[in-house]
Motif scaffolding. Structure first.
Motif, PDB file in Angstrom:
ATOM      1  N   ALA A  71       0.699  -1.205   0.064  1.00  0.00           N
ATOM      2  CA  ALA A  71       0.047   0.035  -0.104  1.00  0.00           C
ATOM      3  C   ALA A  71       0.762   1.374   0.126  1.00  0.00           C
ATOM      4  O   ALA A  71       0.274   2.493  -0.550  1.00  0.00           O
ATOM      5  N   HIS A  72       2.095   1.176   0.332  1.00  0.00           N
ATOM      6  CA  HIS A  72       3.094   2.328   0.330  1.00  0.00           C
ATOM      7  C   HIS A  72       3.995   2.300  -0.424  1.00  0.00           C
ATOM      8  O   HIS A  72       4.562   3.494  -0.943  1.00  0.00           O
ATOM      9  N   LEU A  73       4.806   1.136  -0.749  1.00  0.00           N
ATOM     10  CA  LEU A  73       5.972   1.301  -1.519  1.00  0.00           C
ATOM     11  C   LEU A  73       5.617   0.711  -2.842  1.00  0.00           C
ATOM     12  O   LEU A  73       4.990  -0.256  -3.252  1.00  0.00           O
ATOM     13  N   THR A  74       6.360   1.318  -3.905  1.00  0.00           N
ATOM     14  CA  THR A  74       6.680   0.783  -5.189  1.00  0.00           C
ATOM     15  C   THR A  74       7.408  -0.644  -5.062  1.00  0.00           C
ATOM     16  O   THR A  74       8.049  -0.903  -4.178  1.00  0.00           O
ATOM     17  N   ARG A  75       7.359  -1.368  -6.045  1.00  0.00           N
ATOM     18  CA  ARG A  75       8.156  -2.708  -6.171  1.00  0.00           C
ATOM     19  C   ARG A  75       9.719  -2.434  -5.907  1.00  0.00           C
ATOM     20  O   ARG A  75      10.355  -3.020  -5.145  1.00  0.00           O
ATOM     21  N   GLU A  76      10.198  -1.504  -6.476  1.00  0.00           N
ATOM     22  CA  GLU A  76      11.545  -1.243  -6.529  1.00  0.00           C
ATOM     23  C   GLU A  76      11.907  -0.539  -4.938  1.00  0.00           C
ATOM     24  O   GLU A  76      12.804  -0.929  -4.469  1.00  0.00           O
ATOM     25  N   GLU A  77      11.066   0.094  -4.175  1.00  0.00           N
ATOM     26  CA  GLU A  77      11.350   0.615  -2.992  1.00  0.00           C
ATOM     27  C   GLU A  77      11.048  -0.420  -2.119  1.00  0.00           C
ATOM     28  O   GLU A  77      11.946  -0.780  -1.138  1.00  0.00           O
ATOM     29  N   ALA A  78      10.303  -1.615  -2.378  1.00  0.00           N
ATOM     30  CA  ALA A  78      10.200  -2.586  -1.510  1.00  0.00           C
ATOM     31  C   ALA A  78      11.486  -3.320  -1.568  1.00  0.00           C
ATOM     32  O   ALA A  78      11.826  -3.921  -0.372  1.00  0.00           O
ATOM     33  N   PHE A  79      11.973  -3.838  -2.644  1.00  0.00           N
ATOM     34  CA  PHE A  79      13.079  -4.535  -2.548  1.00  0.00           C
ATOM     35  C   PHE A  79      14.223  -3.947  -2.144  1.00  0.00           C
ATOM     36  O   PHE A  79      15.059  -4.563  -1.569  1.00  0.00           O
ATOM     37  N   THR A  80      14.388  -2.671  -2.226  1.00  0.00           N
ATOM     38  CA  THR A  80      15.486  -1.649  -1.688  1.00  0.00           C
ATOM     39  C   THR A  80      15.314  -1.949  -0.041  1.00  0.00           C
ATOM     40  O   THR A  80      16.403  -2.146   0.605  1.00  0.00           O
ATOM     41  N   ALA A  81      13.975  -1.780   0.303  1.00  0.00           N
ATOM     42  CA  ALA A  81      13.780  -2.029   1.984  1.00  0.00           C
ATOM     43  C   ALA A  81      14.367  -3.295   2.116  1.00  0.00           C
ATOM     44  O   ALA A  81      15.287  -3.370   3.480  1.00  0.00           O
ATOM     45  N   LEU A  82      13.917  -4.367   1.520  1.00  0.00           N
ATOM     46  CA  LEU A  82      14.504  -5.735   1.743  1.00  0.00           C
ATOM     47  C   LEU A  82      15.976  -5.647   1.841  1.00  0.00           C
ATOM     48  O   LEU A  82      16.555  -6.289   2.654  1.00  0.00           O
ATOM     49  N   ASP A  83      16.752  -5.113   0.685  1.00  0.00           N
ATOM     50  CA  ASP A  83      18.260  -5.153   0.759  1.00  0.00           C
ATOM     51  C   ASP A  83      18.837  -4.410   1.919  1.00  0.00           C
ATOM     52  O   ASP A  83      19.839  -4.909   2.623  1.00  0.00           O
ATOM     53  N   LEU A  84      18.203  -3.298   2.455  1.00  0.00           N
ATOM     54  CA  LEU A  84      18.774  -2.674   3.687  1.00  0.00           C
ATOM     55  C   LEU A  84      18.482  -3.573   4.821  1.00  0.00           C
ATOM     56  O   LEU A  84      19.325  -3.504   5.877  1.00  0.00           O
ATOM     57  N   GLN A  85      17.259  -4.296   5.081  1.00  0.00           N
ATOM     58  CA  GLN A  85      17.019  -5.161   6.147  1.00  0.00           C
ATOM     59  C   GLN A  85      18.175  -6.115   6.236  1.00  0.00           C
ATOM     60  O   GLN A  85      18.547  -6.488   7.303  1.00  0.00           O
ATOM     61  N   SER A  86      18.309  -6.846   5.036  1.00  0.00           N
ATOM     62  CA  SER A  86      19.268  -7.992   5.102  1.00  0.00           C
ATOM     63  C   SER A  86      20.751  -7.296   5.313  1.00  0.00           C
ATOM     64  O   SER A  86      21.484  -8.153   5.906  1.00  0.00           O
ATOM     65  N   LYS A  87      21.039  -6.219   5.008  1.00  0.00           N
ATOM     66  CA  LYS A  87      22.402  -5.630   5.272  1.00  0.00           C
ATOM     67  C   LYS A  87      22.610  -5.346   6.739  1.00  0.00           C
ATOM     68  O   LYS A  87      23.651  -5.552   7.266  1.00  0.00           O
ATOM     69  N   TYR A  88      21.782  -4.583   7.288  1.00  0.00           N
ATOM     70  CA  TYR A  88      21.836  -4.005   8.498  1.00  0.00           C
ATOM     71  C   TYR A  88      20.858  -4.661   9.524  1.00  0.00           C
ATOM     72  O   TYR A  88      21.538  -4.424  10.838  1.00  0.00           O
ATOM     73  N   GLY A  89      19.772  -5.119   9.267  1.00  0.00           N
ATOM     74  CA  GLY A  89      18.997  -5.808  10.449  1.00  0.00           C
ATOM     75  C   GLY A  89      18.379  -4.881  11.385  1.00  0.00           C
ATOM     76  O   GLY A  89      18.069  -5.485  12.469  1.00  0.00           O
ATOM     77  N   ARG A  90      18.345  -3.666  11.176  1.00  0.00           N
ATOM     78  CA  ARG A  90      17.886  -2.689  12.055  1.00  0.00           C
ATOM     79  C   ARG A  90      17.254  -1.708  11.381  1.00  0.00           C
ATOM     80  O   ARG A  90      17.252  -1.389  10.219  1.00  0.00           O
TER      81      ARG A  90
END
Length: 418
Positions: A71-90
């Motif tokens: 509802a809030h993120l485009t596909r590209e934004e969502a995968f970028t968020a997941l990349d950040l979550q995988s990299k930083y975990g916080r």
């Protein structure tokens, strides 16, 4: 890879574009008294809830989170968020935000912060994320547009801090004696007297075009020459360039007057010193001014003072004398201290070299991520692209804020599942 596969399935299976349109309508529709408009809003809210419920049914373990992501993120934004979550975990726990040409862009947003950006900042505030507004502007200017955009309740909540004049002071309402920290009071007399001397001469001794084409910004400490013409116009570019050449010279002369040693051609020496910045070197060269004076032969006392200050150049906008001991990173550290953010993981957004210092401080301490508009200075873009490539189009700061919102959702999901 399971999370990536599920996210791919989400954006393949659901009509996320329509879902985001409903979410945007519900979030951004201005308050209206019209019964018809209210009915339309309620219908949109019901449709939004139904579509979110449908997504939740498709993903039993992650449905609510995925519905919010879609509802809030485009596909590209969502995968970028997941990349950040995988990299930083916080998740990001504090926002550090420049304003001019970062949250707002004169060429793309009519010099106003877009409504979606303001709404997202309010959402972060409601989630308990402190906001540090970090700008070169005066305190009164920042307070004015912050209250107008976010509302007095948010600005005065105790969770918003304003670093103004690029780190000269920090204003954090509702913190008692810590509400206002005047960081420039830490400086010794040698630097303070230099600023007093330059401020006293800034216009009175200026060339006619600078004297009549510029004004002194109402700073508490920095000496900032601003054009009377419209910022960014051809006239403003010309007068700021001349003001920069003049400012470099009087800084050198004022430093020489304050040290106990003879200094030959102090203006030329100062221009050579500040020409280490390629932009400043270009302006000085275009004006036919030399930047190859024998700086190494100058007295140590003279060079020591020059090493403690800097001249900032913003094409068509300002020429400014600042203290290197009072930059935005020092202001942000003070703001985090007042806000009680002991283990920061910040989102730093900015476009200039003063913002770069904050980004570098965050990177050095592994304390967050950095983002910049695509028209930021080359050094800023190099840093941001090297870190996480969070570069956005002018006027689209909301894209990065949505991504960081998605990061928070994914971190919460991971914590629930662990």
């Amino acid at each position: 890879m399971e999370q990536y596969d599920q996210l791919y399935r989400l954006y393949e299976a659901a009509d996320t574009e329509t879902l985001r349109a409903y979410q945007e309508f519900v979030d951004l529709m201005p308050p209206l008294r019209s019964r018809v408009a209210l009915d339309q809003w309620e219908d949109a809210r019901e449709e939004l809830d139904d579509r979110k419920d449908a997504i939740a049914d498709q993903f039993p373990a992650t449905g609510e989170t995925y519905a919010e992501l879609a509802a809030h993120l485009t596909r590209e934004e969502a995968f970028t968020a997941l990349d950040l979550q995988s990299k930083y975990g916080r998740a990001v726990n504090v926002l550090v935000l420049d304003v001019d040409e970062t949250l707002r862009s004169a060429g793309d947003t009519d010099n106003e912060i877009p409504r979606e950006t303001l709404h997202l900042l309010t959402e972060f505030h409601e989630r308990g994320v402190p906001i540090v507004v970090c700008t070169g502007q005066t305190l009164e200017n920042v307070k004015g547009f912050a209250i107008q955009g976010l509302g007095n309740a948010v600005v005065s909540s105790g969770d918003v801090s304003i670093v103004y004049e690029s780190g000269n002071g920090v204003f954090t309402p509702k913190h008692g004696p810590e509400t206002k920290r005047l960081l420039y009071e830490r400086l010794d007399d040698e630097v303070v007297e230099l600023f007093d001397a330059v401020r006293g001469r800034a216009l009175s001794a200026a060339p006619e075009r600078v004297r009549h084409g510029c004004h002194l910004q109402g700073n508490e400490f920095n000496v900032t020459l601003k054009p009377n013409a419209e910022v960014g116009s051809a006239t403003a570019v010309e007068v700021v360039d001349e003001a920069l050449c003049y400012l470099c010279g009087i800084v050198g002369e004022s430093v020489a007057a304050g040290v106990d040693a003879p200094v030959d051609e102090p203006a030329a020496l100062a221009r050579t010193h500040f020409a280490r910045d390629p932009e400043i070197e270009g302006v000085l060269a275009d004006a036919g001014l030399s930047t190859d004076a024998a700086l190494d032969a100058a007295p140590d006392a003279f060079r020591d003072v020059l090493d403690r200050v800097d001249v900032g150049y913003y094409e068509g906008d300002a020429a400014e004398l600042v203290s290197l001991e009072l930059d935005k990173s020092a202001g942000v550290e003070a703001a985090l201290d007042v806000l009680g953010v002991e283990d920061p993981f910040a989102l730093v957004m900015g476009d200039s070299k003063s913002d770069l210092r904050v980004m570098e401080w965050v990177a050095e301490h592994e304390a967050g991520v950095a983002a910049a508009p695509d028209h930021a200075s080359a050094a800023v873009l190099d840093h941001v692209r090297d870190r996480d490539d969070l570069v956005y189009e002018a006027g689209e700061a909301s894209s990065v804020l949505r991504t960081v919102y998605g990061l928070a959702l994914l971190v919460e999901l991971a914590e629930r599942r662990s």
